[in-house]
Design a protein around this motif. Structure first.
Motif, PDB file in Angstrom:
ATOM      1  N   LEU A 143      27.940  48.825 -13.799  1.00 27.21           N
ATOM      2  CA  LEU A 143      28.479  49.766 -12.800  1.00 27.21           C
ATOM      3  C   LEU A 143      29.140  49.008 -11.650  1.00 27.21           C
ATOM      4  N   LYS A 144      28.462  47.937 -11.205  1.00 28.84           N
ATOM      5  CA  LYS A 144      29.026  47.133 -10.115  1.00 28.84           C
ATOM      6  C   LYS A 144      30.382  46.561 -10.537  1.00 28.84           C
ATOM      7  N   ASP A 145      30.435  45.986 -11.744  1.00 32.38           N
ATOM      8  CA  ASP A 145      31.685  45.396 -12.228  1.00 32.38           C
ATOM      9  C   ASP A 145      32.762  46.455 -12.466  1.00 32.38           C
ATOM     10  N   SER A 146      32.333  47.711 -12.646  1.00 28.73           N
ATOM     11  CA  SER A 146      33.301  48.807 -12.820  1.00 28.73           C
ATOM     12  C   SER A 146      33.751  49.380 -11.478  1.00 28.73           C
ATOM     13  N   GLY A 147      33.281  48.765 -10.387  1.00 34.52           N
ATOM     14  CA  GLY A 147      33.741  49.193  -9.068  1.00 34.52           C
ATOM     15  C   GLY A 147      32.914  50.305  -8.433  1.00 34.52           C
ATOM     16  N   CYS A 148      31.709  50.540  -8.947  1.00 33.37           N
ATOM     17  CA  CYS A 148      30.877  51.620  -8.390  1.00 33.37           C
ATOM     18  C   CYS A 148      29.991  51.093  -7.267  1.00 33.37           C
ATOM     19  N   ASP A 149      29.555  52.031  -6.419  1.00 31.80           N
ATOM     20  CA  ASP A 149      28.664  51.720  -5.304  1.00 31.80           C
ATOM     21  C   ASP A 149      27.234  51.863  -5.823  1.00 31.80           C
ATOM     22  N   VAL A 150      26.583  50.714  -6.082  1.00 28.37           N
ATOM     23  CA  VAL A 150      25.288  50.771  -6.770  1.00 28.37           C
ATOM     24  C   VAL A 150      24.226  49.980  -6.026  1.00 28.37           C
ATOM     25  N   CYS A 151      22.992  50.453  -6.069  1.00 27.14           N
ATOM     26  CA  CYS A 151      21.866  49.650  -5.597  1.00 27.14           C
ATOM     27  C   CYS A 151      20.740  49.767  -6.614  1.00 27.14           C
ATOM     28  N   VAL A 152      19.809  48.822  -6.567  1.00 27.03           N
ATOM     29  CA  VAL A 152      18.690  48.808  -7.508  1.00 27.03           C
ATOM     30  C   VAL A 152      17.417  49.163  -6.747  1.00 27.03           C
ATOM     31  N   GLY A 153      16.585  50.025  -7.327  1.00 24.83           N
ATOM     32  CA  GLY A 153      15.305  50.392  -6.719  1.00 24.83           C
ATOM     33  C   GLY A 153      14.165  49.709  -7.448  1.00 24.83           C
ATOM     34  N   LEU A 154      13.352  48.954  -6.697  1.00 21.52           N
ATOM     35  CA  LEU A 154      12.239  48.213  -7.313  1.00 21.52           C
ATOM     36  C   LEU A 154      10.965  48.335  -6.488  1.00 21.52           C
ATOM     37  N   ARG A 155       9.848  47.982  -7.113  1.00 23.40           N
ATOM     38  CA  ARG A 155       8.584  47.915  -6.380  1.00 23.40           C
ATOM     39  C   ARG A 155       8.636  46.737  -5.430  1.00 23.40           C
ATOM     40  N   GLU A 156       7.985  46.899  -4.279  1.00 22.11           N
ATOM     41  CA  GLU A 156       7.894  45.753  -3.371  1.00 22.11           C
ATOM     42  C   GLU A 156       7.126  44.635  -4.081  1.00 22.11           C
ATOM     43  N   GLY A 157       7.632  43.412  -4.005  1.00 25.26           N
ATOM     44  CA  GLY A 157       6.967  42.286  -4.657  1.00 25.26           C
ATOM     45  C   GLY A 157       7.329  42.130  -6.121  1.00 25.26           C
ATOM     46  N   SER A 158       8.224  42.953  -6.634  1.00 23.50           N
ATOM     47  CA  SER A 158       8.649  42.848  -8.034  1.00 23.50           C
ATOM     48  C   SER A 158       9.323  41.506  -8.285  1.00 23.50           C
ATOM     49  N   LYS A 159       9.011  40.906  -9.439  1.00 19.62           N
ATOM     50  CA  LYS A 159       9.614  39.608  -9.752  1.00 19.62           C
ATOM     51  C   LYS A 159      11.119  39.743 -10.005  1.00 19.62           C
ATOM     52  N   ASN A 160      11.550  40.978 -10.246  1.00 12.64           N
ATOM     53  CA  ASN A 160      12.974  41.201 -10.507  1.00 12.64           C
ATOM     54  C   ASN A 160      13.807  41.299  -9.225  1.00 12.64           C
ATOM     55  N   TRP A 161      13.115  41.400  -8.085  1.00 12.55           N
ATOM     56  CA  TRP A 161      13.821  41.608  -6.817  1.00 12.55           C
ATOM     57  C   TRP A 161      14.858  40.508  -6.590  1.00 12.55           C
ATOM     58  N   LYS A 162      14.378  39.260  -6.722  1.00 13.94           N
ATOM     59  CA  LYS A 162      15.262  38.120  -6.465  1.00 13.94           C
ATOM     60  C   LYS A 162      16.345  38.033  -7.544  1.00 13.94           C
ATOM     61  N   ALA A 163      15.969  38.298  -8.794  1.00 13.56           N
ATOM     62  CA  ALA A 163      16.948  38.226  -9.897  1.00 13.56           C
ATOM     63  C   ALA A 163      18.102  39.184  -9.634  1.00 13.56           C
ATOM     64  N   ALA A 164      17.781  40.388  -9.192  1.00 19.64           N
ATOM     65  CA  ALA A 164      18.830  41.390  -8.928  1.00 19.64           C
ATOM     66  C   ALA A 164      19.692  40.952  -7.745  1.00 19.64           C
ATOM     67  N   GLU A 165      19.037  40.426  -6.717  1.00 15.35           N
ATOM     68  CA  GLU A 165      19.806  39.966  -5.543  1.00 15.35           C
ATOM     69  C   GLU A 165      20.685  38.766  -5.906  1.00 15.35           C
ATOM     70  N   ASP A 166      20.129  37.860  -6.712  1.00  9.87           N
ATOM     71  CA  ASP A 166      20.915  36.693  -7.142  1.00  9.87           C
ATOM     72  C   ASP A 166      22.136  37.110  -7.954  1.00  9.87           C
ATOM     73  N   ALA A 167      22.021  38.256  -8.618  1.00 12.79           N
ATOM     74  CA  ALA A 167      23.153  38.761  -9.410  1.00 12.79           C
ATOM     75  C   ALA A 167      24.157  39.516  -8.534  1.00 12.79           C
ATOM     76  N   GLY A 168      23.884  39.531  -7.216  1.00 14.93           N
ATOM     77  CA  GLY A 168      24.839  40.144  -6.286  1.00 14.93           C
ATOM     78  C   GLY A 168      24.600  41.615  -6.012  1.00 14.93           C
ATOM     79  N   LEU A 169      23.411  42.105  -6.389  1.00 17.31           N
ATOM     80  CA  LEU A 169      23.112  43.524  -6.200  1.00 17.31           C
ATOM     81  C   LEU A 169      22.291  43.760  -4.937  1.00 17.31           C
ATOM     82  N   THR A 170      22.446  44.931  -4.356  1.00 16.74           N
ATOM     83  CA  THR A 170      21.602  45.337  -3.231  1.00 16.74           C
ATOM     84  C   THR A 170      20.314  45.907  -3.812  1.00 16.74           C
ATOM     85  N   VAL A 171      19.164  45.499  -3.240  1.00  9.69           N
ATOM     86  CA  VAL A 171      17.880  45.983  -3.744  1.00  9.69           C
ATOM     87  C   VAL A 171      17.135  46.708  -2.630  1.00  9.69           C
TER      88      VAL A 171
END
Ligand code: NAD
Ligand code: MG
Length: 339
Positions: free
Chosen positions: A36-64
């Motif tokens: 979605l991000k690469d298609s030009g959409c306004d996207v954010c990711v919702g995660l649990r606080e402390g999720s190990k994926n938090w950093k992975a998503a941010e490193d990929a350029g996503l807002t978490v």
């Protein structure tokens, strides 16, 4: 015939200017959010606080954001967490943050169809279900292609649910391969039936019994593993590429003759179909769903015990040893496994 939609039928601009919250960053979540991000959409990711994926998503350029914050921020909320925890997370973090006119989206129909989640009447309820694992949804998109998808609308509160769903499917690449219209009911029932009778339940039981039959007759377990399990992939790849005809073309005539005489012997048509109909009945009337929900509420005793017993089976332990010396399957990431 099912209705199919392709890129020319999908107007991605219908979700431009809308805020899309992707809840979860697993197999499907990471693919949807990045596509979605690469298609030009306004996207954010919702995660649990402390999720190990938090950093992975941010490193990929996503807002978490946290799940609750993301649900509040988003106009379109796609729920891509494990099906068995969706109802709990929906109740505590998503439902309180829904507004009239929002779109609630799913990639599988279980929770809506079996009424584990009952959204308010003033939101759209849409499914975009990729018919492939998340990592393929991502890799196909990056290669300019897409994975086929299903679109289903359970509630069309705004009258724009199809526009949103098709735009979303285009945003994650599905419209390039084709988007088939169906219903939450049909998607849920057929998905469960396929995995229970063939893909997971049927195949594993068939392999296990065939393996045991050879070993009990005195043949080496390694030999049994090669003949009843290892070669499955070659067969399935051929069927996937060119149907059963291509598989039959590729195997020997002896194997094909054996297929005709022994297939119906081990799976007699009448009895097998009766059993399949009983499985279908349990899925349709909610018996299976009720048992699975109860299993999750009761600490998964049967599930965990079944998994532990299977792990000890010689077909698994012998297979693990043999696979160490084989390059087969190196291209397979277990995280990409289909549900
Ligand atoms: P997954 O197990 O790969 O990922 C689930 C994600 O949810 C993980 O990131 C996990 O950390 C997160 N999560 C779990 N509990 C959470 C909680 N309480 N709060 C916040 N986050 C939580 O799941 P998946 O395979 O991507 O499946 C997601 C949805 O997509 C399901 O509805 C599934 O049926 C559907 N689906 C999956 C596939 C597939 O091939 N994997 C294909 C089609 C549809
Ligand atoms: Mg499935």
């Amino acid at each position: 015939m099912a209705k199919m939609y392709y890129e020319k039928d999908c107007d991605i601009t219908k979700i431009y200017g809308r805020k899309i919250a992707v809840i979860g960053y697993g197999s499907q979540g990471h693919a949807h959010a990045l596509n979605l991000k690469d298609s030009g959409c306004d996207v954010c990711v919702g995660l649990r606080e402390g999720s190990k994926n938090w950093k992975a998503a941010e490193d990929a350029g996503l807002t978490v954001k946290t799940v609750a914050e993301a649900a509040k921020w988003g106009d379109i909320i796609m729920i891509l967490i494990n099906d068995e925890v969706q109802a709990k997370v929906y109740k505590s973090e998503i439902a309180p943050n829904l507004e009239a006119g929002n779109a609630l989206m799913f990639a599988h129909g279980f929770n809506i169809h079996f009424k584990q989640i009952v959204p308010p009447a003033d939101v759209d309820v849409i499914m975009i279900a990729p018919k492939g694992p998340g990592h393929t949804v991502r890799s196909q998109y990056v290669n300019g292609k897409g994975v086929p998808m299903l679109i289903c609308v359970e509630q069309n509160a705004t009258g724009k649910a199809y526009d949103i769903g098709l735009a979303y499917a285009a945003g994650i690449g599905g419209a390039r391969a084709g988007v088939m219209e169906t219903t939450f009911q049909a998607e849920t029932v057929t998905d469960l039936f396929g995995e229970q009778t063939v893909l997971c339940g049927g195949i594993v039981q068939l392999m296990k019994l065939a393996f045991e039959t050879l070993v009990e007759a005195g043949y080496a377990p390694e030999n049994a593993y090669f003949e009843t399990i290892h070669e499955m992939k070659l067969i399935v790849d051929l069927i996937n590429k060119g149907g059963i005809a291509m598989m039959n073309y590729s195997i020997s005539d002896t194997a094909e003759y054996g297929e005709y005489v022994s297939g119906p012997r081990i799976l007699p048509e009448k009895e097998t179909k009766e059993r399949m109909k009983a499985v279908l009945q349990d899925i349709q009337d909610g018996t299976f769903a009720g048992k699975w929900i109860a299993e999750n509420n009761n600490g998964r005793t049967y599930f965990n015990r079944s998994r532990a017993i299977l792990a000890q089976h010689p077909m698994e332990t012998v297979g693990a040893e043999l696979r160490k010396n084989m390059l087969w399957g190196d291209d397979v990431d277990p995280d990409t496994a289909s549900n």
